[in-house]
Design an enzyme around this catalytic site. Structure first.
Site, short mmCIF file in Angstrom:
data_model
loop_
_atom_site.label_atom_id
_atom_site.label_comp_id
_atom_site.label_asym_id
_atom_site.label_seq_id
_atom_site.Cartn_x
_atom_site.Cartn_y
_atom_site.Cartn_z
N ARG A 262 0.98 -0.98 0.11
CA ARG A 262 -0.04 -0.17 0.04
C ARG A 262 0.92 1.13 -0.03
NH1 ARG A 262 -4.81 -1.88 4.11
NH2 ARG A 262 -5.40 -3.81 3.18
N ARG A 277 1.77 1.03 10.16
CA ARG A 277 1.42 1.42 8.91
C ARG A 277 2.86 1.29 7.78
NH1 ARG A 277 -3.37 4.05 8.16
NH2 ARG A 277 -3.33 4.60 10.50
N GLU A 349 -7.10 -1.09 15.31
CA GLU A 349 -7.65 -2.21 14.34
C GLU A 349 -6.46 -3.28 13.83
OE1 GLU A 349 -8.51 -2.51 9.56
OE2 GLU A 349 -8.16 -0.35 10.41
N SER A 352 -10.47 -5.93 9.60
CA SER A 352 -12.06 -5.43 9.18
C SER A 352 -12.70 -6.44 8.48
CB SER A 352 -11.80 -4.20 8.09
OG SER A 352 -11.50 -3.05 8.92
N ARG A 391 0.56 -6.64 12.65
CA ARG A 391 -0.01 -5.92 13.78
C ARG A 391 -0.30 -7.11 14.87
NH1 ARG A 391 -4.16 -0.99 11.98
NH2 ARG A 391 -2.52 0.00 10.68
#
Length: 427
Positions: A262, A277, A349, A352, A391
């Site tokens: 990403r 991130r 988070e 999702s 994560r």
């Protein structure tokens, strides 16, 4: 992607759904384009009908030896052929305009999704476990990893720049162990089928899941036109593109462990330190392909599968129902699972899980044939992280850290670590 016929028949509901997402009404604009398209098609069909009729009349005129009438009709047919060719090109342009307008519109939220602007309006569904307490000030994951000599951002930056990391020794093995544990759980107990999928995809595949055209800046593209996947959702979901599935094959439950890429466009200044991130990270993805009748139950099931990973690792977490302003482009309803990070003293988070209805299926033309029916219907698609591996590693480091700087291995991971029970500073 929406069905323009559905929008025509449900214009108020469509605009109301967009309003929940903070968007202006769009039905009138879309229907205006579609009206122009329908009127143009009528004119084109009339021209084609007249050409066919004139072509038959030519034969009759020649049979009657009326050469003047035949020549006049032949000229008319030639003119109509040019009109039809131009009309077909105009039709393609109108279709492309409608497609472009439709492709940038997000999915409509379900009725039970809370209306809100951002993450502050999300609703807690449940909380599992108690935030870990320490008799010392807990460190952040990168402080733990660097002190162990097993997490190297400096060398990674020399090689690739910011937002990359090199994991070494026991931490590298811990990341692999986490992925293997997740895959074994999802395939062995929850019925997901493991896949090894392409990491490079074409435009159509990224369009199918809703990543293109709206989110092109969030992706990495190769010089020859491929896109690096931001998640295995793209590859897994597109396995049913342009296909018809028998209902007996549903639900299809798929999983894959892949690197993800990403660009993190728009994230300047956010989570610049550590592994939260990154441009490259690994994730175990869950995808379900199912019927409309079963998709909501499948959403709850998928979320529980992702939660079970954290339960087995004994990591505190909470599950949040996202509001309309915080949910993803293709989603009708999303649960975020947030793990407790003691170093940050907050939940972050880690997964999702979204149900997309037939939104992606329409973009991919993925359909199924109900048992005993000749009619075809679009499948419903779902996707979720089961979990983001990096994560999860962060959560293990912060929740299992010890006062002496070592990290205890969660019991469930010990077999995957070759019996290693503690990570200590590299010698």
């Amino acid at each position: 992607m929406f069905d323009i016929k559905w929008i025509r028949e449900n214009a108020e509901a469509f605009d109301a759904g967009l309003k929940k997402r903070g968007l202006a009404p769009l039905s009138a604009k879309l229907l205006e384009i579609d009206d122009a398209r329908r009127q143009h098609l009528t004119r084109l069909q009339d021209a084609q009908a007249r050409r066919n009729a004139a072509s038959k009349e030519i034969g009759k005129a020649k049979a009657a030896k009326d050469e003047a009438a035949a020549q006049k009709l032949m000229s008319e047919v030639a003119e109509l052929k040019e009109v039809i060719q131009q009309g077909e090109e105009e039709e393609r342009q109108i279709d492309a305009k409608l497609r472009d307008e439709m492709s940038g519109i997000p999915n409509i939220p379900l009725d039970d999704v809370p209306v809100g602007k951002d993450e502050n309006d999300n609703v807690e569904v449940r909380k599992v476990g108690t935030p870990t307490k320490f008799e010392f000030k807990p460190k952040l994951h990168f402080e733990i990893g660097e002190a162990l000599g097993l997490m190297d951002f400096e060398t990674a930056a020399k090689i690739s720049g910011a937002r990359f990391v090199i994991l070494k020794g026991a931490l590298a093995r811990l990341e692999r162990a986490l992925a293997m544990f997740m895959l074994d759980l999802h395939t062995g107990e929850f019925g997901y089928r493991e896949n090894i999928v392409p990491l490079l995809v074409k435009d159509d595949a990224a369009f199918g899941t809703g990543n293109l055209p709206k989110f092109a800046e969030d992706l990495f593209q190769t010089t020859n036109g491929y896109w690096l996947i931001p998640t295995a959702e793209i590859s897994l979901t597109n396995t049913v593109r342009e296909s018809t599935i028998d209902e007996a094959q549903l639900p299809m439950r798929l999983t894959a462990w892949t690197p993800c890429f990403r660009s993190e466009a728009g994230s300047a200044g956010r989570d610049t330190r550590g592994m939260i991130r990154q441009h490259q990270f690994s994730k175990v993805e869950l995808v379900s392909i199912t019927t409309p009748e079963e998709s909501l139950a499948e959403h709850e099931r998928m979320t529980s599968c992702a939660e079970e990973v954290l339960t087995r690792l004994k990591l505190p977490f909470r599950t949040m129902l996202l509001c309309t302003g915080d949910m993803g482009f293709a989603s009708r309803k999303t649960y975020d699972i947030e793990v407790w990070l003691p170093g940050e003293d907050t939940y972050r988070e880690i997964s999702s899980c979204s149900v997309c209805g037939d939104f992606q299926a329409r973009r991919m033309n993925a359909r199924y044939r109900p048992k005993g029916s000749k009619e075809l219907h679009f499948v419903h698609t779902l996707n979720g992280s089961g979990l983001a591996v990096g994560r999860t590693l962060i959560a293990v480091l912060e929740n299992y850290q010890q006062a002496d700087g070592s990290v205890t291995i969660p019991e469930a991971l010990v077999p995957y670590m070759g019996g290693l029970e503690t990570i200590e500073k590299a010698g």
